[in-house]
Design a protein around this motif. Structure first.
Motif, PDB file in Angstrom:
ATOM      1  N   ASP A  27     -39.757  31.963 -19.189  1.00 40.38           N
ATOM      2  CA  ASP A  27     -39.847  30.541 -18.847  1.00 40.38           C
ATOM      3  C   ASP A  27     -39.532  30.278 -17.376  1.00 40.38           C
ATOM      4  OD1 ASP A  27     -40.412  30.112 -21.498  1.00 40.38           O
ATOM      5  OD2 ASP A  27     -38.405  29.399 -22.024  1.00 40.38           O
ATOM      6  N   LYS A  28     -38.527  30.991 -16.849  1.00 40.54           N
ATOM      7  CA  LYS A  28     -38.126  30.786 -15.456  1.00 40.54           C
ATOM      8  C   LYS A  28     -39.278  31.121 -14.511  1.00 40.54           C
ATOM      9  CE  LYS A  28     -34.762  29.883 -12.504  1.00 40.54           C
ATOM     10  NZ  LYS A  28     -34.049  28.603 -12.448  1.00 40.54           N
ATOM     11  N   ALA A  29     -39.958  32.218 -14.775  1.00 40.77           N
ATOM     12  CA  ALA A  29     -41.075  32.626 -13.926  1.00 40.77           C
ATOM     13  C   ALA A  29     -42.202  31.596 -13.958  1.00 40.77           C
ATOM     14  CB  ALA A  29     -41.593  33.987 -14.371  1.00 40.77           C
ATOM     15  N   THR A  43     -48.058  36.002  -7.155  1.00 43.77           N
ATOM     16  CA  THR A  43     -47.902  37.121  -8.080  1.00 43.77           C
ATOM     17  C   THR A  43     -46.498  37.094  -8.676  1.00 43.77           C
ATOM     18  OG1 THR A  43     -49.419  38.510  -6.798  1.00 43.77           O
ATOM     19  CG2 THR A  43     -47.921  39.633  -8.330  1.00 43.77           C
ATOM     20  N   ILE A  44     -46.413  37.216  -9.984  1.00 44.18           N
ATOM     21  CA  ILE A  44     -45.111  37.288 -10.657  1.00 44.18           C
ATOM     22  C   ILE A  44     -44.735  38.757 -10.836  1.00 44.18           C
ATOM     23  CG2 ILE A  44     -43.871  36.870 -12.819  1.00 44.18           C
ATOM     24  CD1 ILE A  44     -45.483  34.307 -13.132  1.00 44.18           C
ATOM     25  N   ILE A  45     -43.507  39.083 -10.466  1.00 41.20           N
ATOM     26  CA  ILE A  45     -42.978  40.443 -10.601  1.00 41.20           C
ATOM     27  C   ILE A  45     -41.878  40.399 -11.657  1.00 41.20           C
ATOM     28  CG2 ILE A  45     -41.865  42.362  -9.399  1.00 41.20           C
ATOM     29  CD1 ILE A  45     -42.974  41.030  -6.759  1.00 41.20           C
ATOM     30  N   THR A  46     -42.119  40.969 -12.824  1.00 38.60           N
ATOM     31  CA  THR A  46     -41.165  40.836 -13.932  1.00 38.60           C
ATOM     32  C   THR A  46     -40.120  41.953 -13.978  1.00 38.60           C
ATOM     33  OG1 THR A  46     -42.684  41.982 -15.427  1.00 38.60           O
ATOM     34  CG2 THR A  46     -42.815  39.568 -15.353  1.00 38.60           C
ATOM     35  N   ARG A  47     -40.302  43.016 -13.198  1.00 42.67           N
ATOM     36  CA  ARG A  47     -39.364  44.158 -13.161  1.00 42.67           C
ATOM     37  C   ARG A  47     -39.164  44.774 -14.551  1.00 42.67           C
ATOM     38  NH1 ARG A  47     -33.903  42.763 -10.402  1.00 42.67           N
ATOM     39  NH2 ARG A  47     -33.809  45.041 -10.287  1.00 42.67           N
ATOM     40  N   GLU A  83     -41.160  44.824 -18.788  1.00 45.84           N
ATOM     41  CA  GLU A  83     -42.158  44.204 -19.657  1.00 45.84           C
ATOM     42  C   GLU A  83     -42.120  42.678 -19.566  1.00 45.84           C
ATOM     43  OE1 GLU A  83     -43.496  44.171 -24.385  1.00 45.84           O
ATOM     44  OE2 GLU A  83     -41.838  45.447 -23.706  1.00 45.84           O
ATOM     45  N   ALA A  84     -43.277  42.083 -19.351  1.00 44.30           N
ATOM     46  CA  ALA A  84     -43.377  40.630 -19.251  1.00 44.30           C
ATOM     47  C   ALA A  84     -43.082  39.984 -20.599  1.00 44.30           C
ATOM     48  CB  ALA A  84     -44.762  40.234 -18.766  1.00 44.30           C
ATOM     49  N   SER A  85     -42.379  38.864 -20.560  1.00 46.27           N
ATOM     50  CA  SER A  85     -42.036  38.159 -21.804  1.00 46.27           C
ATOM     51  C   SER A  85     -42.579  36.735 -21.763  1.00 46.27           C
ATOM     52  CB  SER A  85     -40.516  38.149 -22.013  1.00 46.27           C
ATOM     53  OG  SER A  85     -39.860  37.554 -20.906  1.00 46.27           O
ATOM     54  N   PHE A  86     -43.910  36.643 -21.843  1.00 45.11           N
ATOM     55  CA  PHE A  86     -44.578  35.346 -21.830  1.00 45.11           C
ATOM     56  C   PHE A  86     -45.221  35.082 -23.186  1.00 45.11           C
ATOM     57  CE2 PHE A  86     -45.063  36.831 -17.321  1.00 45.11           C
ATOM     58  CZ  PHE A  86     -44.164  35.932 -16.762  1.00 45.11           C
ATOM     59  N   THR A  87     -45.246  33.832 -23.585  1.00 41.65           N
ATOM     60  CA  THR A  87     -45.963  33.454 -24.800  1.00 41.65           C
ATOM     61  C   THR A  87     -47.464  33.509 -24.519  1.00 41.65           C
ATOM     62  OG1 THR A  87     -46.026  31.097 -24.243  1.00 41.65           O
ATOM     63  CG2 THR A  87     -44.072  31.895 -25.420  1.00 41.65           C
ATOM     64  N   GLU A 142     -45.495  38.024   2.063  1.00 43.16           N
ATOM     65  CA  GLU A 142     -44.843  37.388   3.205  1.00 43.16           C
ATOM     66  C   GLU A 142     -43.601  36.602   2.785  1.00 43.16           C
ATOM     67  OE1 GLU A 142     -47.682  35.820   6.383  1.00 43.16           O
ATOM     68  OE2 GLU A 142     -48.981  35.976   4.619  1.00 43.16           O
ATOM     69  N   ALA A 143     -43.536  36.294   1.505  1.00 47.75           N
ATOM     70  CA  ALA A 143     -42.360  35.605   0.960  1.00 47.75           C
ATOM     71  C   ALA A 143     -42.231  35.957  -0.509  1.00 47.75           C
ATOM     72  CB  ALA A 143     -42.488  34.089   1.117  1.00 47.75           C
ATOM     73  N   VAL A 144     -40.998  36.014  -0.976  1.00 46.70           N
ATOM     74  CA  VAL A 144     -40.737  36.321  -2.382  1.00 46.70           C
ATOM     75  C   VAL A 144     -39.624  35.409  -2.887  1.00 46.70           C
ATOM     76  CG1 VAL A 144     -39.988  38.067  -4.035  1.00 46.70           C
ATOM     77  CG2 VAL A 144     -41.428  38.742  -2.104  1.00 46.70           C
ATOM     78  N   TYR A 145     -39.880  34.746  -4.012  1.00 42.47           N
ATOM     79  CA  TYR A 145     -38.846  33.957  -4.679  1.00 42.47           C
ATOM     80  C   TYR A 145     -38.128  34.850  -5.683  1.00 42.47           C
ATOM     81  CZ  TYR A 145     -41.080  29.757  -2.832  1.00 42.47           C
ATOM     82  OH  TYR A 145     -41.602  28.807  -1.989  1.00 42.47           O
ATOM     83  N   ALA A 146     -36.848  34.613  -5.856  1.00 39.42           N
ATOM     84  CA  ALA A 146     -36.074  35.402  -6.813  1.00 39.42           C
ATOM     85  C   ALA A 146     -35.150  34.489  -7.609  1.00 39.42           C
ATOM     86  CB  ALA A 146     -35.260  36.472  -6.099  1.00 39.42           C
ATOM     87  N   ALA A 147     -35.262  34.562  -8.923  1.00 40.25           N
ATOM     88  CA  ALA A 147     -34.356  33.814  -9.804  1.00 40.25           C
ATOM     89  C   ALA A 147     -33.218  34.748 -10.183  1.00 40.25           C
ATOM     90  CB  ALA A 147     -35.102  33.330 -11.038  1.00 40.25           C
ATOM     91  N   LEU A 148     -32.114  34.639  -9.456  1.00 33.29           N
ATOM     92  CA  LEU A 148     -30.998  35.562  -9.652  1.00 33.29           C
ATOM     93  C   LEU A 148     -29.919  34.969 -10.553  1.00 33.29           C
ATOM     94  CD1 LEU A 148     -30.353  36.975  -6.061  1.00 33.29           C
ATOM     95  CD2 LEU A 148     -31.848  37.865  -7.839  1.00 33.29           C
ATOM     96  N   PRO A 149     -29.258  35.808 -11.333  1.00 26.42           N
ATOM     97  CA  PRO A 149     -28.053  35.329 -12.033  1.00 26.42           C
ATOM     98  C   PRO A 149     -26.949  35.068 -11.020  1.00 26.42           C
ATOM     99  CG  PRO A 149     -28.292  37.704 -12.285  1.00 26.42           C
ATOM    100  CD  PRO A 149     -29.533  37.233 -11.586  1.00 26.42           C
TER     101      PRO A 149
END
Length: 301
Positions: free
Chosen positions: A154-156, A171-175, A177-181, A224-231
């Motif tokens: 959901d966050k991605a 581009t989404i980088i899931t690091r 297995e992707a967990s999308f519905t 050129e830029a990367v967003y990261a949703a970090l704990p």
């Protein structure tokens, strides 16, 4: 023990703490700001979405803010780290790392949060510069650029929906297995958003400016830029020591007036809000300062 009794102690002297201090100084409250001088956005080059301060460095804004707060003679500062707090008969005692103790009737905790940066080469060096957390804070500067999003589920999808408005190349980088519905996969495909499931081994950069992401399978993709949703975790243990309640996300629970479940304890800034920006921190700090003053008025009027 320090003999000075303050009306209010503010733990944390960045934007929210200084904003609270200004509100209290203008109300003639004897206030102490305890600050270690290590804001979480220290290496962020520019701050945005703050009227009159757009594009300024966080350091510039904090310097001017502190200079202005110092004009109020009832506000004083102590350079150090508060490490412990105790509820007393008359309010609170705050203990610092170097052995000082201060007491007050009320406290405002403005200590922020600490991002849990993964042990990936280049990650820490890029964080807050070209490895960013918020489209509102930094997205405009990277509009139209090739952009990655390190997140899953959901966050991605949430971040991707915001970033897609700023650039077509996402581009989404899931690091892993992707967990999308199925519905999310369909939505991402419709918006031409690619998904890479490989683990990251390195962020290649020059002075914090990302050039590419190197994956564990050897693949090297330019960004050129990367967003990261970090704990994250709370920067200070004091809210937990005092018994403050927390949200499921890890923020300190408050009411609309920045008051916690512990009488006399208010919080403001990133430690209690998902809206992580300088302008939001200043707003919540102003509310906390005003509400603490109101409590002090009510206690003695």
């Amino acid at each position: 023990m320090n003999e000075v009794q303050y009306e209010v102690i503010i733990i944390g002297g960045s934007y929210s703490g200084l904003s609270a201090a200004m509100a209290l100084g203008r109300s003639l409250r004897k206030t102490l700001v305890i600050d270690s001088g290590k804001p979480c956005n220290e290496q962020t080059p520019h701050s945005h979405n703050f009227l009159t301060q757009d594009g300024k460095t966080p350091k510039e804004i904090a310097f001017l803010a502190k200079k202005q707060v110092k004009e109020y003679e009832t506000v004083s500062f102590f350079h150090g780290k508060a490490i412990n707090a105790k509820i007393t008969e008359n309010g609170f005692e705050i203990y610092t790392e170097n052995g000082e103790t201060f007491s007050s009737k009320k406290i405002i905790i403005a200590t922020g949060i600490t991002d849990e940066i993964p042990n990936v080469k280049g990650f820490a060096e890029c964080w807050g510069i070209s490895l960013i957390h918020c489209p509102y804070c930094h997205g405009y500067e990277y509009k139209g650029r090739k952009t990655g999003i390190i997140a899953n589920g959901d966050k991605a999808v949430h971040i991707a929906s915001l970033v897609k408005n700023l650039t077509e190349d996402v581009t989404i980088i899931t690091r892993g297995e992707a967990s999308f519905t199925d519905e999310q996969k369909e939505k991402l495909a419709k918006n031409n958003i690619q998904i890479i499931e490989s683990e990251i081994s390195e962020l290649k950069h020059q002075n914090g400016m990302i050039e590419s992401v190197i994956f564990s399978d050897g693949k090297d993709v330019n960004f050129e830029a990367v967003y990261a949703a970090l704990p994250f975790h709370q920067h200070s243990e004091i809210p937990e020591q005092l018994g403050c309640e927390f949200t499921d996300f890890g923020h300190i629970k408050t009411d609309q007036f920045q008051k916690t479940n512990i009488p006399g304890v208010f919080v403001c800034g990133d430690n209690s809000s998902m809206m992580r920006s300088v302008s939001s921190a200043v707003m919540t700090g102003n509310v906390a300062g005003a509400m603490v003053n109101m409590e002090l008025v009510t206690d003695c009027f």
